[in-house]
Design a protein around this motif. Structure first.
Motif, PDB file in Angstrom:
ATOM      1  N   GLU A  73       0.834  -1.215   0.000  1.00  7.55           N
ATOM      2  CA  GLU A  73       0.000   0.000   0.000  1.00  7.55           C
ATOM      3  C   GLU A  73       0.864   1.258   0.000  1.00  7.55           C
ATOM      4  O   GLU A  73       0.555   2.232  -0.697  1.00  7.55           O
ATOM      5  N   GLN A  74       1.947   1.243   0.757  1.00  6.39           N
ATOM      6  CA  GLN A  74       2.851   2.393   0.786  1.00  6.39           C
ATOM      7  C   GLN A  74       3.526   2.591  -0.566  1.00  6.39           C
ATOM      8  O   GLN A  74       3.712   3.713  -1.030  1.00  6.39           O
ATOM      9  N   ALA A  75       3.886   1.492  -1.211  1.00  6.28           N
ATOM     10  CA  ALA A  75       4.559   1.578  -2.504  1.00  6.28           C
ATOM     11  C   ALA A  75       3.629   2.113  -3.586  1.00  6.28           C
ATOM     12  O   ALA A  75       4.080   2.739  -4.548  1.00  6.28           O
ATOM     13  N   LEU A  76       2.334   1.895  -3.418  1.00  2.26           N
ATOM     14  CA  LEU A  76       1.358   2.321  -4.428  1.00  2.26           C
ATOM     15  C   LEU A  76       0.746   3.686  -4.116  1.00  2.26           C
ATOM     16  O   LEU A  76      -0.042   4.202  -4.923  1.00  2.26           O
ATOM     17  N   ALA A  77       1.115   4.261  -2.996  1.00  5.94           N
ATOM     18  CA  ALA A  77       0.521   5.537  -2.594  1.00  5.94           C
ATOM     19  C   ALA A  77       0.754   6.595  -3.666  1.00  5.94           C
ATOM     20  O   ALA A  77       1.864   6.770  -4.157  1.00  5.94           O
ATOM     21  N   GLY A  78      -0.322   7.287  -4.035  1.00  2.00           N
ATOM     22  CA  GLY A  78      -0.230   8.369  -5.013  1.00  2.00           C
ATOM     23  C   GLY A  78      -0.325   7.933  -6.457  1.00  2.00           C
ATOM     24  O   GLY A  78      -0.328   8.771  -7.365  1.00  2.00           O
ATOM     25  N   THR A  79      -0.370   6.629  -6.713  1.00  3.19           N
ATOM     26  CA  THR A  79      -0.441   6.156  -8.091  1.00  3.19           C
ATOM     27  C   THR A  79      -1.885   6.153  -8.598  1.00  3.19           C
ATOM     28  O   THR A  79      -2.822   5.972  -7.835  1.00  3.19           O
ATOM     29  N   THR A  80      -2.028   6.342  -9.887  1.00  3.95           N
ATOM     30  CA  THR A  80      -3.359   6.304 -10.514  1.00  3.95           C
ATOM     31  C   THR A  80      -3.547   5.054 -11.365  1.00  3.95           C
ATOM     32  O   THR A  80      -4.669   4.694 -11.695  1.00  3.95           O
ATOM     33  N   MET A  81      -2.461   4.411 -11.730  1.00  2.95           N
ATOM     34  CA  MET A  81      -2.536   3.134 -12.444  1.00  2.95           C
ATOM     35  C   MET A  81      -1.538   2.182 -11.817  1.00  2.95           C
ATOM     36  O   MET A  81      -0.373   2.514 -11.632  1.00  2.95           O
ATOM     37  N   GLN A  82      -2.023   1.011 -11.467  1.00  8.77           N
ATOM     38  CA  GLN A  82      -1.171  -0.006 -10.847  1.00  8.77           C
ATOM     39  C   GLN A  82      -1.215  -1.245 -11.740  1.00  8.77           C
ATOM     40  O   GLN A  82      -2.275  -1.840 -11.930  1.00  8.77           O
ATOM     41  N   VAL A  83      -0.066  -1.611 -12.276  1.00  2.52           N
ATOM     42  CA  VAL A  83       0.025  -2.711 -13.245  1.00  2.52           C
ATOM     43  C   VAL A  83       0.684  -3.902 -12.571  1.00  2.52           C
ATOM     44  O   VAL A  83       1.875  -3.861 -12.243  1.00  2.52           O
ATOM     45  N   ASN A 112      -0.431  12.186 -19.195  1.00  4.18           N
ATOM     46  CA  ASN A 112      -1.490  13.028 -18.630  1.00  4.18           C
ATOM     47  C   ASN A 112      -1.243  13.379 -17.175  1.00  4.18           C
ATOM     48  O   ASN A 112      -2.113  13.939 -16.503  1.00  4.18           O
ATOM     49  N   GLY A 113      -0.037  13.043 -16.674  1.00  6.95           N
ATOM     50  CA  GLY A 113       0.329  13.409 -15.309  1.00  6.95           C
ATOM     51  C   GLY A 113       0.044  12.354 -14.271  1.00  6.95           C
ATOM     52  O   GLY A 113       0.285  12.572 -13.078  1.00  6.95           O
ATOM     53  N   GLY A 114      -0.473  11.205 -14.703  1.00  7.78           N
ATOM     54  CA  GLY A 114      -0.750  10.136 -13.749  1.00  7.78           C
ATOM     55  C   GLY A 114       0.518   9.441 -13.296  1.00  7.78           C
ATOM     56  O   GLY A 114       1.539   9.463 -13.984  1.00  7.78           O
ATOM     57  N   GLU A 115       0.447   8.846 -12.114  1.00  5.31           N
ATOM     58  CA  GLU A 115       1.565   8.076 -11.576  1.00  5.31           C
ATOM     59  C   GLU A 115       1.285   6.598 -11.809  1.00  5.31           C
ATOM     60  O   GLU A 115       0.233   6.081 -11.418  1.00  5.31           O
ATOM     61  N   VAL A 116       2.231   5.923 -12.451  1.00  2.00           N
ATOM     62  CA  VAL A 116       2.042   4.514 -12.808  1.00  2.00           C
ATOM     63  C   VAL A 116       3.024   3.650 -12.024  1.00  2.00           C
ATOM     64  O   VAL A 116       4.219   3.961 -11.953  1.00  2.00           O
ATOM     65  N   ALA A 117       2.517   2.552 -11.456  1.00  2.00           N
ATOM     66  CA  ALA A 117       3.358   1.587 -10.750  1.00  2.00           C
ATOM     67  C   ALA A 117       3.351   0.273 -11.514  1.00  2.00           C
ATOM     68  O   ALA A 117       2.288  -0.256 -11.843  1.00  2.00           O
ATOM     69  N   LEU A 118       4.539  -0.226 -11.821  1.00  2.98           N
ATOM     70  CA  LEU A 118       4.699  -1.549 -12.410  1.00  2.98           C
ATOM     71  C   LEU A 118       5.089  -2.483 -11.284  1.00  2.98           C
ATOM     72  O   LEU A 118       6.173  -2.357 -10.716  1.00  2.98           O
ATOM     73  N   GLU A 131      -2.221  -8.702  -3.180  1.00  6.30           N
ATOM     74  CA  GLU A 131      -1.430  -7.686  -3.871  1.00  6.30           C
ATOM     75  C   GLU A 131      -1.999  -7.398  -5.254  1.00  6.30           C
ATOM     76  O   GLU A 131      -2.097  -6.241  -5.676  1.00  6.30           O
ATOM     77  N   VAL A 132      -2.382  -8.439  -5.967  1.00  5.75           N
ATOM     78  CA  VAL A 132      -2.949  -8.257  -7.301  1.00  5.75           C
ATOM     79  C   VAL A 132      -4.249  -7.463  -7.238  1.00  5.75           C
ATOM     80  O   VAL A 132      -4.521  -6.607  -8.084  1.00  5.75           O
ATOM     81  N   GLN A 133      -5.038  -7.708  -6.219  1.00  5.00           N
ATOM     82  CA  GLN A 133      -6.327  -7.029  -6.101  1.00  5.00           C
ATOM     83  C   GLN A 133      -6.183  -5.540  -5.815  1.00  5.00           C
ATOM     84  O   GLN A 133      -7.143  -4.781  -5.996  1.00  5.00           O
ATOM     85  N   LEU A 134      -4.995  -5.121  -5.402  1.00  2.00           N
ATOM     86  CA  LEU A 134      -4.747  -3.691  -5.193  1.00  2.00           C
ATOM     87  C   LEU A 134      -4.411  -2.979  -6.505  1.00  2.00           C
ATOM     88  O   LEU A 134      -4.278  -1.756  -6.521  1.00  2.00           O
ATOM     89  N   CYS A 135      -4.277  -3.733  -7.587  1.00  2.00           N
ATOM     90  CA  CYS A 135      -3.888  -3.169  -8.881  1.00  2.00           C
ATOM     91  C   CYS A 135      -5.085  -3.122  -9.826  1.00  2.00           C
ATOM     92  O   CYS A 135      -5.980  -3.973  -9.760  1.00  2.00           O
ATOM     93  N   ASN A 136      -5.091  -2.118 -10.711  1.00  3.21           N
ATOM     94  CA  ASN A 136      -6.233  -1.979 -11.627  1.00  3.21           C
ATOM     95  C   ASN A 136      -5.933  -2.435 -13.056  1.00  3.21           C
ATOM     96  O   ASN A 136      -6.763  -2.297 -13.944  1.00  3.21           O
ATOM     97  N   ARG A 137      -4.730  -2.964 -13.283  1.00  4.25           N
ATOM     98  CA  ARG A 137      -4.395  -3.544 -14.570  1.00  4.25           C
ATOM     99  C   ARG A 137      -3.543  -4.793 -14.330  1.00  4.25           C
ATOM    100  O   ARG A 137      -2.710  -4.827 -13.420  1.00  4.25           O
ATOM    101  N   LEU A 138      -3.744  -5.804 -15.190  1.00  4.01           N
ATOM    102  CA  LEU A 138      -2.953  -7.024 -15.115  1.00  4.01           C
ATOM    103  C   LEU A 138      -2.208  -7.217 -16.431  1.00  4.01           C
ATOM    104  O   LEU A 138      -2.780  -7.039 -17.505  1.00  4.01           O
TER     105      LEU A 138
END
Length: 254
Positions: A73-83, A112-118, A131-138
């Motif tokens: 959750e800390q690693a994904l903080a502020g991201t708009t797309m989580q892959v 567009n200014g979004g923060e992306v996490a791979l 962990e996967v369920q915290l992401c919005n893309r697979l």
């Protein structure tokens, strides 16, 4: 960083519960070669580490700036797309996409200014269901179904490469800058070449056939550099000089 690749600064790589420090170092190297520099580490087993630094191979800056956190959750903080990188279906709602399919959306989000996490999981087990369920893309890498094992840093490299190749599919900066011979320079060579071939008896002036047109076509395809023309004219001069040398006389034994 060029304007074309500036959006890569909006992308972070998240490694969750990495067990071997060498994979962290190799990941840093894979990232930097493609222009991605932001690394987040969730509870790594061993970091910092001399092994990680050694395998980073001059990507020390990526390691030195890596952010170590206690939870995904800390690693994904502020991201708009989580892959989430996953190789198993696990009956999840989100559709699986390949890197090539998903990369345009990642780039659009970053531009567009979004923060992306791979997001990548542990070496042996990958990401957990939570962990996967915290992401919005697979995303999954299409591999040989009979042997789909990829090293962690290899998986990062594939996704990072697809991002860079989509943004900047150009390697012209690696090409040697050629000093091409101009028209007059090449024409003087053709005159010299024809004279040489006549002198050494290879070209018959009374029956030239299509020798010179064919040689012209050959050299014109090559788009000669000035230095190459100079070399060829040197060969012509040497051929004429060699042809003029007297044949050796008989030996004493004869």
């Amino acid at each position: 960083m060029s304007a074309e690749t500036a959006c890569l600064s909006q992308i972070r790589v998240v490694l969750s519960h990495t067990s071997h420090p060498g994979n962290i170092g190799s990941t840093a190297r894979a990232m930097k070669t493609m222009g991605i520099t932001r690394l987040y580490l969730v509870n790594p087993k061993e970091f910092p580490s001399e092994v990680a630094t050694s395998l980073a191979s001059s990507a020390d800056d990526v390691l030195n700036n890596a952010i170590v956190v206690d939870s995904i959750e800390q690693a994904l903080a502020g991201t708009t797309m989580q892959v989430a990188m996953t190789a198993r279906r696990r009956e999840l709602v989100q559709p699986l996409q390949t890197p090539r399919q998903l990369v345009p959306e990642i780039i659009a989000e970053a531009r567009n200014g979004g923060e992306v996490a791979l997001v990548f999981g542990a070496e042996t087990s990958g990401l957990t269901i939570d962990e996967v369920q915290l992401c919005n893309r697979l995303v999954t890498i299409p591999t040989n179904p009979d042997y789909s094992s990829l090293n962690l840093s290899q998986a990062v490299q594939v996704l990072a490469y697809e991002l860079r190749a989509t943004l900047l599919d150009d390697v012209s900066y690696l090409e040697e800058k050629r000093d091409l011979a101009d028209h007059d320079y090449v024409e003087r060579f053709f005159v010299h070449l024809e004279e040489t071939l006549i002198q050494i008896g290879f070209l018959k002036p009374h029956a030239p056939k299509r020798l010179m047109p064919r040689l012209r076509r050959l050299f014109q395809r090559a788009r000669l550099e000035r230095e190459e023309v100079d070399i060829l004219r040197g060969v012509c001069r040497a051929a004429v000089q060699y042809d003029r040398k007297p044949l050796p006389g008989p030996s004493k034994a004869d």
